[in-house]
Design a protein around this motif. Structure first.
Motif, mmCIF file in Angstrom:
data_model
loop_
_atom_site.group_PDB
_atom_site.id
_atom_site.type_symbol
_atom_site.label_atom_id
_atom_site.label_comp_id
_atom_site.label_asym_id
_atom_site.label_seq_id
_atom_site.Cartn_x
_atom_site.Cartn_y
_atom_site.Cartn_z
ATOM 1 N N ALA A 134 0.746 -1.094 -0.050
ATOM 2 C CA ALA A 134 0.129 0.113 0.006
ATOM 3 C C ALA A 134 0.843 1.123 -0.136
ATOM 4 C CB ALA A 134 -0.763 0.068 1.393
ATOM 5 N N PRO A 135 0.485 2.161 -0.805
ATOM 6 C CA PRO A 135 1.566 3.114 -1.114
ATOM 7 C C PRO A 135 1.602 4.169 0.140
ATOM 8 C CG PRO A 135 -0.495 3.549 -2.440
ATOM 9 C CD PRO A 135 -0.360 2.247 -1.823
ATOM 10 N N MET A 162 -7.568 -1.619 -1.875
ATOM 11 C CA MET A 162 -8.175 -0.258 -1.526
ATOM 12 C C MET A 162 -9.749 -0.178 -1.689
ATOM 13 S SD MET A 162 -7.847 2.938 -0.551
ATOM 14 C CE MET A 162 -8.353 4.523 -0.981
ATOM 15 N N MET A 173 -18.854 7.010 3.553
ATOM 16 C CA MET A 173 -18.641 8.516 3.956
ATOM 17 C C MET A 173 -19.439 9.313 2.947
ATOM 18 S SD MET A 173 -14.575 8.689 4.972
ATOM 19 C CE MET A 173 -13.646 7.300 5.685
HETATM 20 C C1 HEC Z 1 -7.080 -2.808 3.099
HETATM 21 C C2 HEC Z 1 -6.163 -1.756 2.936
HETATM 22 C C3 HEC Z 1 -6.345 -0.339 2.753
HETATM 23 C C4 HEC Z 1 -7.229 0.538 3.357
HETATM 24 C C5 HEC Z 1 -8.146 0.185 4.893
HETATM 25 C C6 HEC Z 1 -7.201 1.779 3.013
HETATM 26 N N1 HEC Z 1 -6.443 1.871 1.816
HETATM 27 FE FE1 HEC Z 1 -5.869 3.319 0.354
HETATM 28 N N2 HEC Z 1 -4.981 2.001 -0.769
HETATM 29 C C7 HEC Z 1 -4.655 0.806 -0.610
HETATM 30 C C8 HEC Z 1 -3.743 0.058 -1.628
HETATM 31 C C9 HEC Z 1 -3.388 -1.319 -1.642
HETATM 32 C C10 HEC Z 1 -3.660 1.134 -2.620
HETATM 33 C C11 HEC Z 1 -2.964 1.138 -3.824
HETATM 34 C C12 HEC Z 1 -3.701 0.216 -4.826
HETATM 35 C C13 HEC Z 1 -2.689 -0.117 -6.022
HETATM 36 O O1 HEC Z 1 -1.887 -0.882 -5.923
HETATM 37 O O2 HEC Z 1 -3.130 0.455 -6.993
HETATM 38 C C14 HEC Z 1 -4.159 2.426 -1.868
HETATM 39 C C15 HEC Z 1 -4.347 3.515 -2.601
HETATM 40 C C16 HEC Z 1 -4.725 4.853 -1.838
HETATM 41 C C17 HEC Z 1 -4.610 6.098 -2.465
HETATM 42 C C18 HEC Z 1 -4.130 6.474 -3.877
HETATM 43 C C19 HEC Z 1 -2.492 6.575 -3.512
HETATM 44 C C20 HEC Z 1 -1.931 6.810 -4.875
HETATM 45 O O3 HEC Z 1 -1.004 7.487 -4.932
HETATM 46 O O4 HEC Z 1 -2.171 5.803 -5.914
HETATM 47 C C21 HEC Z 1 -5.253 7.069 -1.388
HETATM 48 C C22 HEC Z 1 -5.263 8.285 -1.373
HETATM 49 C C23 HEC Z 1 -5.833 6.112 -0.345
HETATM 50 N N3 HEC Z 1 -5.570 4.830 -0.520
HETATM 51 C C24 HEC Z 1 -6.188 6.620 0.969
HETATM 52 C C25 HEC Z 1 -6.888 5.751 1.965
HETATM 53 C C26 HEC Z 1 -7.528 6.439 2.767
HETATM 54 C C27 HEC Z 1 -7.371 8.008 3.472
HETATM 55 C C28 HEC Z 1 -7.991 5.258 3.623
HETATM 56 C C29 HEC Z 1 -8.962 5.320 4.989
HETATM 57 C C30 HEC Z 1 -10.284 6.039 4.585
HETATM 58 C C31 HEC Z 1 -7.530 3.916 2.958
HETATM 59 N N4 HEC Z 1 -6.864 4.394 1.945
HETATM 60 C C32 HEC Z 1 -7.695 2.967 3.533
HETATM 61 C C33 HEC Z 1 -5.180 0.094 0.598
HETATM 62 C C34 HEC Z 1 -6.032 0.525 1.632
#
Ligand code: HEC
Ligand code: HEC
Length: 474
Positions: A134-135, A162, A173
């Motif tokens: 996860a980035p 994600m 939300m």
């Molecule tokens: C179950 C794991 C998980 C959860 C919980 C999660 N994320 Fe993510 N998120 C990821 C992953 C994995 C990616 C990248 C996906 C990919 O590989 O393309 C990501 C991508 C993103 C990105 C895009 C970033 C980029 O540069 O591509 C954002 C912004 C983000 N998440 C914000 C959040 C926020 C704020 C929350 C909470 C509300 C959240 N995420 C909850 C796993 C999660």
């Protein structure tokens, strides 16, 4: 109390005091007390035109100068007061955003401070449960603007761990909550200096992954084999664990007997439990207890009675897992074996592999260092979207720049989309914009980040040279 209120109060105080002293001055000094006021003699013209007039004028000048100073000061304070109000409003929003970040577990995947992490995910090609990278998002506004971040939050990222968070995307939300969350993400951003400082370690991390790739996959194969062994053992393990749960429940409920350390477990129970745990551990690999009947905390800081009851809970959850595996035995075994075959194939094909010598020769006049840096940069900053399987791990990584969320870039495709190198440089610096044209026939979705605030132009050009130099067969 804020500064503008203070200034106002001081100003009122000064004006009030002056009015008071002036009033005393005008009252006359009460020379002849016995006349009624309208018959008393007042000052003569001489006095009125000199002393009294001077006094009145002086007071007027002083009051006017105070007003001249106070009004701009008040005005300045007013600006400040409004800004403070906005700030206080933002602070509350950041706080609510922080709460959402915690409540919805963003930190479980992206790290508590947003510096990046990992998530469990069922990889689609192999059927293996992988750790998906996860980035970092404590730097997300250096590559995306608010609207683009909002898009990812609302819809999540399908085909990745994600989830969608906005109502429109099927998440929990509303718009106000997303506003707060975005406010909080802004609040957690690292400085640009810090972001730029991480370039070298990001590159070496990516190169280290390449160097240790074989080892990493071999390790996954070992784990997969262990998983298969565990599944195969489930028919023999299940009766053992079923019996253990019954036996140990009985043991813990046994009453009567000597309890030397007075911890609620009799001496004989402590001894039998320890022996039992030892015996089944040889078969199941469960933990071993060493309870001392003379000591209520055989392990310092842990009550024996507590240790015994959590041991029973451990066995109970083991029983639940083992029952599930046993009941789906054929499917679990088959899936695990398909996964193993996938990993063995991956180890044979080594699709992740790149030849620095070849890249150096075709593109960088034999400069090996440049070739390595270009690949390191690409893998650290671009591969997660432009190389299939990169985030899932080495074994799942397809050929470099083979295309994932973003289009394939290998085989000289970059030259087809961008006739001139400079157009491509501009594109990578700014990223895509939703609905806007790019290159010869591209239409941006706002999903390609801009790298102008993240990488130096030199590094961007290095990546571009590498991509443009890839032969059609690469
Ligand atoms: C179950 C794991 C998980 C959860 C919980 C999660 N994320 Fe993510 N998120 C990821 C992953 C994995 C990616 C990248 C996906 C990919 O590989 O393309 C990501 C991508 C993103 C990105 C895009 C970033 C980029 O540069 O591509 C954002 C912004 C983000 N998440 C914000 C959040 C926020 C704020 C929350 C909470 C509300 C959240 N995420 C909850 C796993 C999660
Ligand atoms: C978060 C995912 C993501 C990352 C990281 C990313 N890209 Fe992209 N890229 C995309 C997407 C998606 C597109 C398609 C345009 C769109 O949908 O906005 C794209 C388009 C492109 C294109 C145009 C390709 C074509 O044929 O139309 C190039 C070139 C490109 N990216 C290069 C890069 C480089 C170089 C990096 C690293 C410095 C990079 N990208 C990092 C997602 C990403």
């Amino acid at each position: 109390m804020n500064s503008s209120v203070l200034i106002t109060l001081i100003a009122l105080g000064i004006v009030g005091a002056l009015a008071f002293f002036a009033a005393i001055g005008f009252r006359g000094s009460g020379k002849v007390k016995d006349y009624i006021p309208n018959q008393s003699k007042y000052r003569n013209d001489d006095e009125l035109e000199t002393k009294t007039l001077d006094k009145t004028l002086t007071v007027a000048v002083i009051v006017a100068s105070i007003l001249t100073v106070m009004i701009p000061l008040y005005y300045l304070g007013e600006q400040n007061r409004q800004e403070e109000f906005v700030e206080a409003f933002d602070e509350v929003s950041v706080e609510r955003g922080h709460h959402l970040y915690e409540e919805f577990g963003c930190g479980n995947c992206h790290g508590v401070d947003g510096s990046g992490g990992a998530a469990a995910y069922l990889e689609k090609r192999s059927g293996i449960n992988v750790t998906w990278a996860a980035p970092a998002i404590n730097n997300v506004f250096y590559r995306y603007d608010d609207e683009e971040v909002r898009y990812w939050l609302i819809y999540g990222r399908a085909n990745s761990p994600m989830p969608a968070w906005g109502l429109e995307g099927g998440g929990p939300m509303n718009d106000g909550q997303l506003d707060d969350l975005i406010e909080y993400l802004h609040h957690m951003q690292i400085s640009q200096q810090e972001e730029l400082k991480s370039i070298e370690s990001n590159i070496s991390g990516a190169l280290l992954r390449l160097e240790t790739s074989e080892l990493l996959v071999e390790n996954e194969i070992i784990q997969q084999k262990a998983l298969i062994d565990d599944i195969k053992k489930s028919p023999t393990d299940l009766p053992v664990i079923q019996k253990a749960v019954i036996d140990i429940s009985e043991l813990l409920n046994r009453e009567g007997g000597i309890d030397t350390d007075e911890d609620g477990l009799t001496d004989s129970v402590e001894i039998e439990l320890s022996t039992y745990s030892q015996n089944i551990s040889e078969i199941l690999g469960t933990s071993i207890l060493n309870l001392d009947p003379d000591n209520e905390e055989s392990v310092f800081g842990k009550k024996d009675s507590k240790v015994a009851s959590s041991y029973l809970s451990e066995l109970e959850s083991y029983l639940i897992n083992e029952t599930i595996v046993f009941e789906g035995y054929d499917k679990f075994l088959n899936d695990a074996e398909v996964g193993l075959a996938f990993l063995e194939e991956a180890l044979k094909n080594k699709l992740w592999d790149v030849s620095f010598e070849e890249i150096a020769d075709t593109t960088f006049n034999g400069d090996l260092e440049k070739a390595q840096r270009a690949v390191g940069l690409f893998n650290a900053y671009c591969a997660r979207c432009h190389t299939a399987g990169y985030s899932a791990g080495v074994a799942y990584t397809k050929k470099i720049a083979s295309g994932g969320l973003g289009p394939a870039l290998r085989a000289g495709r970059a030259n087809i989309q961008f006739k001139e190198k400079q157009d491509m440089v501009d594109f990578i610096i700014k990223g895509s914009e939703n609905g806007k044209a790019y290159g010869v026939n591209g239409v941006g979705g706002g999903k390609m980040p801009g790298f102008g605030a993240v990488l130096s132009q030199q590094d961007i050009e290095l990546i571009i040279d590498y991509l443009r130099g890839m032969g059609p067969d690469a």
